[in-house]
Write an enzyme that holds these catalytic residues in place. Structure first.
Site, short mmCIF file in Angstrom:
data_model
loop_
_atom_site.label_atom_id
_atom_site.label_comp_id
_atom_site.label_asym_id
_atom_site.label_seq_id
_atom_site.Cartn_x
_atom_site.Cartn_y
_atom_site.Cartn_z
N ARG A 90 0.84 -1.21 0.00
CA ARG A 90 0.00 0.00 0.00
C ARG A 90 0.87 1.26 0.00
O ARG A 90 0.57 2.22 -0.71
CB ARG A 90 -0.93 0.00 1.22
CG ARG A 90 -1.74 1.28 1.33
CD ARG A 90 -2.65 1.26 2.54
NE ARG A 90 -3.42 2.50 2.63
CZ ARG A 90 -4.40 2.72 3.51
NH1 ARG A 90 -4.73 1.78 4.37
NH2 ARG A 90 -5.04 3.87 3.52
N ASN A 144 -10.73 -4.13 -1.42
CA ASN A 144 -10.60 -3.13 -2.47
C ASN A 144 -9.66 -3.59 -3.59
O ASN A 144 -8.76 -4.39 -3.34
CB ASN A 144 -10.06 -1.82 -1.88
CG ASN A 144 -11.13 -1.05 -1.15
OD1 ASN A 144 -12.25 -0.93 -1.61
ND2 ASN A 144 -10.78 -0.50 0.01
N CYS A 164 -19.15 -1.77 0.66
CA CYS A 164 -18.30 -0.64 1.03
C CYS A 164 -19.00 0.11 2.15
O CYS A 164 -20.22 0.08 2.26
CB CYS A 164 -18.09 0.27 -0.19
SG CYS A 164 -17.05 1.72 0.12
N HIS A 194 -16.45 3.84 -4.87
CA HIS A 194 -15.55 4.98 -4.69
C HIS A 194 -15.70 6.02 -5.79
O HIS A 194 -14.78 6.80 -6.05
CB HIS A 194 -14.09 4.51 -4.57
CG HIS A 194 -13.80 3.79 -3.29
ND1 HIS A 194 -12.56 3.34 -2.94
CD2 HIS A 194 -14.63 3.41 -2.27
CE1 HIS A 194 -12.61 2.73 -1.77
NE2 HIS A 194 -13.87 2.76 -1.35
N TYR A 244 -14.13 10.39 -2.23
CA TYR A 244 -13.18 9.92 -3.25
C TYR A 244 -13.24 10.78 -4.51
O TYR A 244 -12.31 10.77 -5.32
CB TYR A 244 -13.43 8.46 -3.60
CG TYR A 244 -12.99 7.50 -2.52
CD1 TYR A 244 -11.68 7.05 -2.46
CD2 TYR A 244 -13.88 7.06 -1.55
CE1 TYR A 244 -11.26 6.18 -1.47
CE2 TYR A 244 -13.48 6.20 -0.55
CZ TYR A 244 -12.16 5.77 -0.51
OH TYR A 244 -11.76 4.92 0.49
#
Length: 421
Positions: A90, A144, A164, A194, A244
């Site tokens: 990440r 995700n 989500c 998102h 987002y």
């Protein structure tokens, strides 16, 4: 009722356990299995999970295992909350795109594509093993990028629904502003995972009065601050975008901001270290306050509601999920995966009718759907050219030179996770 959580060693898990304990009348779990290859983390999380159940008087059993096949055998539902490559991957997703002047984020843009490429093959392998051991089990995907992963699962014929926490977060916030129970709030929540907008906020169901104009007029400053966007953006749109959308609406500002501070992954890694130390305290028997900063707020309530509805229990039966479009948004193909309110029961999720989407939003949804198609092709079949095309198609990249450079960086940082690279 048996539930299995793949990625059960996540520091998120106590949030989920707390929901299972509090909402046991809605979802009467008798056996919960936490599955994770990281045995040290798993035992810390599993110990706290058992203490939470014990404190709240939950009669169910909690077991831990690194054996996926044994863990999912006989499960009624399997929740996926895994992170291939962990926080180290990440951190890379959030940094190398910035070198090209693009947003570095784990679920969208170039970093989101990297996560999809790492994740889809692993999730499909897990789902195949679930189908062999528990063919009737539902797969609930919280991993995700949820939209791409859910489409991969559905396209492969699995019984899957994506989940989500963005929508349930909005529902709870709007309910608080309106001083009503969250169950009374129905969202006209439309878009892709998102990439969504709240087009309406209604009391009592889809036909209720739309109170969104009043919410924006009376609480616009608070709503905008929560989104980290200027009040003028919300006022001019007349709807509430997911936070987002900031990556799209304020791209250059976000890039400058991300380049001037430590990555979110670094913050989360430090938080996880502290959380795991807390989880190891045998006196701790509730989720710690620090967990609220980890993200995933209201995930447990959403997961309980969805699992209960799918398994024929006491769920609400209407919930925002990720599932096939099937004509809901007429400008998208039926097999696109959208995020919207749906009726959920033992047969799966069926989207409810939604308001017509303004061309300003529909255009972006179409654009990102095209990217997601290419991203899934790259995840399933590999190849540098497929990765390049997906990056070129993404509205947060969209330039030939950037796509070329980002392709090289993506492959360099992810070779150990890509069998074809």
């Amino acid at each position: 009722m048996k539930l299995a959580v793949v990625g059960g060693g996540s520091t998120y898990t106590p949030e989920l356990i707390d929901g299972f304990a509090r909402l046991r009348d809605t979802l009467p779990v008798t056996e919960l299995v936490l599955i994770d290859p990281a045995a040290d983390r798993l035992e810390l999380v599993g110990g706290l999970a058992r203490r939470i159940f014990a404190k709240q008087g939950h009669p169910g059993t909690i077991t831990t295992t690194s054996d996926l096949d044994a863990g999912v055998t006989g499960a009624d539902a399997v929740l996926l909350q895994l992170r291939v490559g962990g926080q180290a991957a990440r951190r890379q997703d959030e940094t190398w795109p910035l070198e090209c002047g693009c947003v570095g984020q784990e679920t969208t843009g170039a970093g989101g594509l990297a996560k999809a490429l790492r994740t889809v093959p692993v999730v499909l392998d897990i789902a195949g093993r679930v189908r062999r051991t528990s063919p009737d089990a539902w797969i609930i995907d919280f991993t995700n990028p949820v939209g791409i992963v859910t489409r991969a699962l559905l396209q492969a014929g699995h019984k899957a629904v994506g989940l989500c926490n963005v929508a349930i977060g909005f529902q709870r916030k709007f309910a608080k502003l309106l001083d009503v129970a969250p169950a009374e709030v129905h969202l006209d929540h439309v878009g892709l995972n998102h990439l969504t907008w709240e087009l309406g906020v209604r009391l009592g169901g889809p036909a209720g009065e739309d109170l969104l104009p009043r919410l924006i007029a009376e609480h616009g400053d608070a709503i905008a601050a929560d989104l980290h966007m200027p009040r003028a953006v919300v006022d001019r749109l007349g709807v509430v975008p997911s936070y987002y959308l900031r990556y799209f609406y304020q791209h250059d500002e976000v890039v400058r901001e991300l380049g001037s501070k430590p990555s979110r992954a670094a913050e989360v890694a430090a938080m996880e270290k502290e959380l795991l130390a807390l989880y190891g305290d045998p006196a701790l028997d509730e989720k710690p306050e620090l967990l609220a900063g980890r993200g995933g707020a209201f995930y447990s309530e959403a997961a309980v509601d969805l699992a209960s509805s799918l398994l024929g229990g006491g769920g609400s039966g209407v919930q925002v999920v990720n599932t096939y479009n099937n004509g809901t948004l007429p400008f998208l193909p039926d097999d696109a995966v959208i995020e919207t309110q749906a009726r959920v029961d033992a047969s799966g999720a069926t989207p409810l009718a939604v308001p017509a989407l303004d061309p300003m939003y529909a255009g972006l949804v179409s654009h990102v759907t095209a990217y997601e198609n290419l991203a899934l092709e790259a995840a399933l079949h590999g190849g540098r050219e497929r990765v390049f095309k997906a990056l070129l198609a993404h509205p947060l990249v969209g330039q030939f030179e950037y796509a070329e450079a980002l392709t090289d960086k993506l492959l360099a940082h992810n070779r150990e996770h890509l069998a074809w690279a």
